[in-house]
Scaffold this motif. Structure first.
Motif, short mmCIF file in Angstrom:
data_model
loop_
_atom_site.label_atom_id
_atom_site.label_comp_id
_atom_site.label_asym_id
_atom_site.label_seq_id
_atom_site.Cartn_x
_atom_site.Cartn_y
_atom_site.Cartn_z
N ALA A 30 -10.05 -13.98 -1.91
CA ALA A 30 -10.31 -12.56 -2.14
C ALA A 30 -9.07 -11.73 -1.85
O ALA A 30 -8.98 -10.57 -2.27
CB ALA A 30 -11.46 -12.10 -1.26
N GLY A 31 -8.15 -12.31 -1.14
CA GLY A 31 -6.93 -11.60 -0.79
C GLY A 31 -6.11 -12.42 0.17
O GLY A 31 -6.29 -13.63 0.31
N LEU A 32 -5.19 -11.75 0.86
CA LEU A 32 -4.25 -12.42 1.75
C LEU A 32 -4.17 -11.72 3.09
O LEU A 32 -4.32 -10.49 3.18
CB LEU A 32 -2.86 -12.43 1.13
N ARG A 33 -3.93 -12.52 4.11
CA ARG A 33 -3.56 -11.96 5.40
C ARG A 33 -2.04 -11.90 5.44
O ARG A 33 -1.36 -12.91 5.33
CB ARG A 33 -4.08 -12.85 6.53
N ILE A 34 -1.51 -10.68 5.59
CA ILE A 34 -0.07 -10.48 5.50
C ILE A 34 0.43 -9.74 6.73
O ILE A 34 -0.05 -8.65 7.03
CB ILE A 34 0.30 -9.67 4.24
N PRO A 35 1.39 -10.30 7.46
CA PRO A 35 1.97 -9.55 8.56
C PRO A 35 2.58 -8.24 8.06
O PRO A 35 3.25 -8.20 7.02
CB PRO A 35 3.06 -10.48 9.09
N ALA A 36 2.32 -7.17 8.78
CA ALA A 36 2.87 -5.87 8.37
C ALA A 36 4.38 -5.85 8.39
O ALA A 36 5.00 -4.96 7.81
CB ALA A 36 2.30 -4.77 9.27
N SER A 37 4.98 -6.84 9.02
CA SER A 37 6.44 -6.92 9.10
C SER A 37 7.08 -7.47 7.82
O SER A 37 8.30 -7.39 7.66
CB SER A 37 6.85 -7.81 10.27
N VAL A 38 6.28 -8.03 6.90
CA VAL A 38 6.83 -8.61 5.67
C VAL A 38 7.46 -7.50 4.82
O VAL A 38 6.80 -6.50 4.49
CB VAL A 38 5.74 -9.34 4.87
N GLU A 39 8.70 -7.69 4.45
CA GLU A 39 9.43 -6.68 3.68
C GLU A 39 9.72 -7.10 2.25
O GLU A 39 10.30 -6.32 1.49
CB GLU A 39 10.75 -6.34 4.39
N SER A 40 9.33 -8.29 1.85
CA SER A 40 9.62 -8.79 0.51
C SER A 40 8.96 -7.95 -0.57
O SER A 40 7.74 -7.87 -0.66
CB SER A 40 9.15 -10.24 0.38
N GLU A 41 9.78 -7.32 -1.40
CA GLU A 41 9.24 -6.51 -2.50
C GLU A 41 8.45 -7.38 -3.47
O GLU A 41 7.43 -6.95 -4.02
CB GLU A 41 10.38 -5.80 -3.24
N PRO A 50 3.88 -1.23 16.05
CA PRO A 50 5.23 -0.88 15.60
C PRO A 50 5.46 -1.18 14.12
O PRO A 50 6.10 -0.40 13.41
CB PRO A 50 6.12 -1.74 16.49
N HIS A 51 4.93 -2.31 13.65
CA HIS A 51 5.08 -2.64 12.23
C HIS A 51 4.07 -1.89 11.37
O HIS A 51 4.41 -1.40 10.29
CB HIS A 51 4.91 -4.15 12.02
N LEU A 52 2.84 -1.79 11.86
CA LEU A 52 1.81 -1.09 11.08
C LEU A 52 2.17 0.37 10.84
O LEU A 52 1.81 0.94 9.81
CB LEU A 52 0.46 -1.17 11.81
N LEU A 53 2.87 0.97 11.78
CA LEU A 53 3.18 2.39 11.69
C LEU A 53 4.51 2.67 11.00
O LEU A 53 4.93 3.83 10.94
CB LEU A 53 3.18 3.00 13.09
N SER A 54 5.13 1.66 10.46
CA SER A 54 6.42 1.89 9.81
C SER A 54 6.21 2.65 8.49
O SER A 54 5.21 2.46 7.80
CB SER A 54 7.11 0.56 9.53
N PRO A 55 7.15 3.52 8.13
CA PRO A 55 7.06 4.24 6.86
C PRO A 55 6.94 3.31 5.66
O PRO A 55 6.33 3.65 4.64
CB PRO A 55 8.36 5.05 6.82
N ASN A 69 0.46 6.83 19.08
CA ASN A 69 0.40 5.69 18.15
C ASN A 69 -0.97 5.55 17.50
O ASN A 69 -1.08 5.33 16.29
CB ASN A 69 0.77 4.39 18.87
N TYR A 70 -2.02 5.66 18.31
CA TYR A 70 -3.37 5.53 17.74
C TYR A 70 -3.69 6.71 16.83
O TYR A 70 -4.28 6.54 15.76
CB TYR A 70 -4.41 5.42 18.86
N ALA A 71 -3.29 7.90 17.24
CA ALA A 71 -3.51 9.07 16.39
C ALA A 71 -2.78 8.92 15.05
O ALA A 71 -3.31 9.30 14.00
CB ALA A 71 -3.04 10.33 17.12
N ARG A 72 -1.59 8.36 15.10
CA ARG A 72 -0.83 8.12 13.86
C ARG A 72 -1.53 7.09 13.00
O ARG A 72 -1.60 7.23 11.77
CB ARG A 72 0.58 7.66 14.22
N LEU A 73 -2.08 6.06 13.61
CA LEU A 73 -2.81 5.04 12.87
C LEU A 73 -4.02 5.65 12.17
O LEU A 73 -4.35 5.28 11.03
CB LEU A 73 -3.27 3.95 13.85
N MET A 74 -4.67 6.59 12.80
CA MET A 74 -5.84 7.24 12.20
C MET A 74 -5.48 8.04 10.95
O MET A 74 -6.34 8.30 10.10
CB MET A 74 -6.51 8.16 13.22
N GLN A 75 -4.22 8.41 10.83
CA GLN A 75 -3.80 9.18 9.65
C GLN A 75 -3.87 8.35 8.36
O GLN A 75 -3.91 8.90 7.27
CB GLN A 75 -2.40 9.73 9.86
#
Length: 250
Positions: free
Chosen positions: A85-96, A116-121, A154-160
């Motif tokens: 149904a999909g993939l589990r992907i680390p938020a740190s993966v940068e491969s376009e 830190p990775h989840l909140l990256s731009p 950090n949590y408030a940012r995640l809620m955005q």
């Protein structure tokens, strides 16, 4: 009410075989579960075997070697071959190539890794660029600081991320950042997630079998089933099954 566990692990080289999971599900009263590939394993054949052997009970999120030169080809092949149904992907993966392939296929991307990775731009850019992909934030962002409040930056940012309709939020992993069962200090964070995402984009998961080092599956299910008294009956139904059932074909 159909109860769906939105985050469990099985395997032949780590954790437990599927028969152990099924027995625990039956004891706890869990109807269906989402099999999530564990870190470091890129062979999704066993997940397909589990779905074939127990039709109607499982859907699966796999994983591939995202650092491999042929990662995009691996994704296309394994998603189709193993019915993922999909993939589990680390938020740190940068491969376009990885993210573009996920966007092309329009599959679920379950984001693992800490804040830190989840909140990256960069992650927010992917969420914005690929509205056809459902991005699932695992384990409430791993790791929230239960010593603080939901207003912690950090949590408030995640809620955005709730501003993006293609994001979902997992309520799981309480044993990892709560003080002790039944984790009353985590309730304000759950309430804030409910306010921001709404019940239709919240999904409960046990994190079996890792959670069993601390508590039983029945205890874990008891939290949303009867312990979170701030939930309405309808909200409870969405969190415990309807959100997952709407997203995954079991």
């Amino acid at each position: 009410m159909t109860i769906v566990d939105g985050h469990v692990h099985v395997g032949l080289t780590r954790y437990v075989v599927v028969e152990v999971l099924v027995a625990q599900m039956d004891i706890a009263g869990i109807d269906k579960a989402l099999l999530v590939q564990y870190g470091g394993c890129y062979n999704n054949a066993y997940l397909k075997d589990c779905m074939d052997r127990y039709p109607g009970r499982f859907a699966a999120l796999g994983a591939v070697d995202y650092a491999a030169p042929d990662a995009a080809a691996q994704i296309r092949r394994q998603v189709g071959e193993y019915g993922l149904a999909g993939l589990r992907i680390p938020a740190s993966v940068e491969s376009e190539a990885v993210w573009e392939t996920v966007g092309e296929l329009g599959i679920v991307a379950s984001l693992s890794g800490g804040m830190p990775h989840l909140l990256s731009p960069r992650v927010e850019e992917y969420i914005r660029r690929f509205p056809q992909v459902q991005f699932r934030i695992e384990h409430m962002g791993l790791v929230l600081d239960a010593e603080k409040t939901p207003d912690e930056p950090n949590y408030a940012r995640l809620m955005q991320y709730a501003a993006y309709p293609n994001t979902l939020f997992m309520l799981s992993g309480f044993y990892a950042f709560g003080k002790s069962y039944p984790y009353a200090e985590v309730k304000p964070f759950i309430k804030r997630a409910l306010q921001c995402f709404g019940a239709q984009r919240l999904m409960w998961g046990s994190d079996f079998p890792r959670v069993c080092a601390v508590e039983t599956c029945e205890m874990t299910l008891e939290l949303p089933l009867r312990g979170w008294d701030f939930l309405s009956a309808e909200e409870r139904e969405w969190i415990l099954g309807k959100t997952a059932s709407a997203l995954f074909d079991f």
